[in-house]
Scaffold this motif. Structure first.
Motif, short mmCIF file in Angstrom:
data_model
loop_
_atom_site.label_atom_id
_atom_site.label_comp_id
_atom_site.label_asym_id
_atom_site.label_seq_id
_atom_site.Cartn_x
_atom_site.Cartn_y
_atom_site.Cartn_z
N TRP A 61 7.73 -10.48 -50.67
CA TRP A 61 8.38 -9.26 -50.20
C TRP A 61 8.30 -9.15 -48.68
CZ3 TRP A 61 5.28 -5.95 -47.46
CH2 TRP A 61 3.90 -6.05 -47.69
N VAL A 62 9.34 -8.55 -48.13
CA VAL A 62 9.41 -8.27 -46.70
C VAL A 62 9.87 -6.84 -46.53
CG1 VAL A 62 10.53 -8.85 -44.51
CG2 VAL A 62 9.94 -10.66 -46.11
N THR A 63 9.16 -6.08 -45.73
CA THR A 63 9.55 -4.71 -45.41
C THR A 63 10.08 -4.70 -43.99
OG1 THR A 63 7.81 -3.85 -46.82
CG2 THR A 63 8.76 -2.33 -45.20
N GLU A 64 11.25 -4.13 -43.83
CA GLU A 64 11.85 -4.01 -42.51
C GLU A 64 11.93 -2.54 -42.12
OE1 GLU A 64 15.65 -5.92 -42.76
OE2 GLU A 64 14.76 -7.87 -43.23
N SER A 65 11.70 -2.27 -40.85
CA SER A 65 11.78 -0.93 -40.30
C SER A 65 12.63 -1.00 -39.04
CB SER A 65 10.38 -0.42 -39.96
OG SER A 65 10.44 0.76 -39.23
N ALA A 66 13.48 -0.03 -38.85
CA ALA A 66 14.31 0.00 -37.65
C ALA A 66 13.46 0.47 -36.47
CB ALA A 66 15.52 0.91 -37.85
N TYR A 67 12.94 -0.46 -35.70
CA TYR A 67 12.17 -0.16 -34.50
C TYR A 67 11.00 0.77 -34.76
CZ TYR A 67 16.38 -2.20 -32.67
OH TYR A 67 17.43 -3.05 -32.44
N GLY A 68 10.33 0.55 -35.90
CA GLY A 68 9.13 1.32 -36.21
C GLY A 68 9.39 2.71 -36.75
N LYS A 69 10.63 3.05 -37.01
CA LYS A 69 10.93 4.38 -37.55
C LYS A 69 10.48 4.46 -39.00
CE LYS A 69 14.27 5.60 -34.26
NZ LYS A 69 15.56 5.57 -33.80
N ALA A 70 10.45 5.67 -39.55
CA ALA A 70 9.89 5.91 -40.88
C ALA A 70 10.72 5.29 -42.00
CB ALA A 70 9.76 7.41 -41.13
N THR A 72 12.06 2.67 -44.10
CA THR A 72 11.90 1.25 -44.37
C THR A 72 12.74 0.86 -45.58
OG1 THR A 72 9.99 1.65 -45.79
CG2 THR A 72 9.54 1.19 -43.47
N HIS A 73 12.94 -0.43 -45.72
CA HIS A 73 13.53 -0.98 -46.93
C HIS A 73 12.91 -2.36 -47.16
CE1 HIS A 73 16.13 -2.75 -43.82
NE2 HIS A 73 16.35 -3.73 -44.68
N ASN A 74 13.02 -2.85 -48.39
CA ASN A 74 12.38 -4.11 -48.77
C ASN A 74 13.41 -5.12 -49.23
OD1 ASN A 74 9.61 -3.26 -48.49
ND2 ASN A 74 9.93 -2.02 -50.31
N HIS A 75 13.14 -6.37 -48.92
CA HIS A 75 13.84 -7.50 -49.51
C HIS A 75 12.78 -8.30 -50.25
CE1 HIS A 75 17.46 -6.64 -47.29
NE2 HIS A 75 16.79 -6.70 -46.14
N MET A 76 13.15 -8.82 -51.40
CA MET A 76 12.20 -9.58 -52.20
C MET A 76 12.87 -10.79 -52.83
SD MET A 76 10.46 -6.55 -54.44
CE MET A 76 9.61 -5.19 -53.69
N LEU A 77 12.10 -11.83 -52.96
CA LEU A 77 12.47 -12.94 -53.82
C LEU A 77 11.48 -12.87 -54.97
CD1 LEU A 77 13.01 -15.71 -51.13
CD2 LEU A 77 14.77 -14.45 -52.38
N VAL A 78 12.00 -12.87 -56.20
CA VAL A 78 11.13 -12.64 -57.36
C VAL A 78 11.40 -13.66 -58.45
CG1 VAL A 78 10.97 -10.17 -56.85
CG2 VAL A 78 12.70 -10.97 -58.45
N MET A 79 10.35 -13.97 -59.22
CA MET A 79 10.51 -14.82 -60.40
C MET A 79 9.50 -14.39 -61.45
SD MET A 79 8.77 -18.51 -59.50
CE MET A 79 8.98 -18.68 -57.74
N GLY A 80 9.92 -14.53 -62.70
CA GLY A 80 9.02 -14.24 -63.80
C GLY A 80 9.70 -13.44 -64.89
#
Length: 136
Positions: A61-70, A72-80
Motif C-alpha cells: 500500500w501507498v498513501t499519497e497526500s497533496a503536499y501534506g494536507k489532510a 489522503t488516498h491509497n493505492h494498493m497492489l493486493v493478492m490473496g
C-alpha cells in the motif's frame, strides 16, 4: 521535481513490485479527510484484520497526500483469497468509503500499476508499507 536518485528508486520499487503475481490494483479515496497519521493507524488496523482472517494475503500500500494536507488516498497492489471482500468490508465498516470511493481493477502487469504505485515513494508526502499474512 524528481532527482536521478528518486527516479532510480521508483524504477527499482516498480520492478520489484512487478515481479509479483498481484490480483488487483486498488484505489481507495476516503469520503472524509484522513490525515497521514490517521491513515497509518488504519493501515496498522488493516494489517491486524488481514492477519486475523487466516487467509494468505499480500498487500503493498501507498498513501499519497497533496503536499501534506489532510486529504489522503491509497493505492494498493493486493493478492490473496477473498481480498476484495476483506478490504472493502474493513473500510466500509468504518464508514470511510462507499462503492464509488473504491476501485478494484484486475491487475494486468503490462499496464504498469506496479510503477504507478511506486511513483511518489521518494516524496515526503507519501507513506507505504507491506502487509504479508504468510510471514510470521
Amino acid at each position: 521535481m524528481y532527482t536521478l536518485e528518486s527516479n532510480k528508486l521508483v524504477k527499482e520499487w516498480g520492478s520489484w513490485l512487478g515481479s509479483m503475481s498481484w490480483d488487483y490494483f486498488v484505489t481507495i479515496t476516503y469520503k472524509f479527510d484522513v490525515t497521514m497519521k490517521q491513515n497509518q493507524r488504519l493501515m496498522n488496523d488493516l494489517s491486524n484484520y488481514l492477519h486475523s482472517s487466516g487467509e494468505g494475503i499480500c498487500v503493498f500500500w501507498v498513501t499519497e497526500s497533496a503536499y501534506g494536507k489532510a486529504h489522503t488516498h491509497n493505492h494498493m497492489l493486493v493478492m490473496g483469497p477473498n481480498i476484495y471482500r476483506l478490504i472493502f468490508n474493513f473500510f466500509n465498516k468504518r464508514k470511510l468509503i462507499s462503492d464509488k470511493f473504491v476501485r478494484f481493477l484486475k491487475y494486468r502487469k503490462n499496464l504498469g500499476a506496479n510503477f504507478y504505485v511506486a511513483k511518489y515513494l521518494g516524496s515526503a508526502y507519501t507513506d507505504y508499507g507491506l502487509i504479508n499474512t504468510t510471514l510470521k
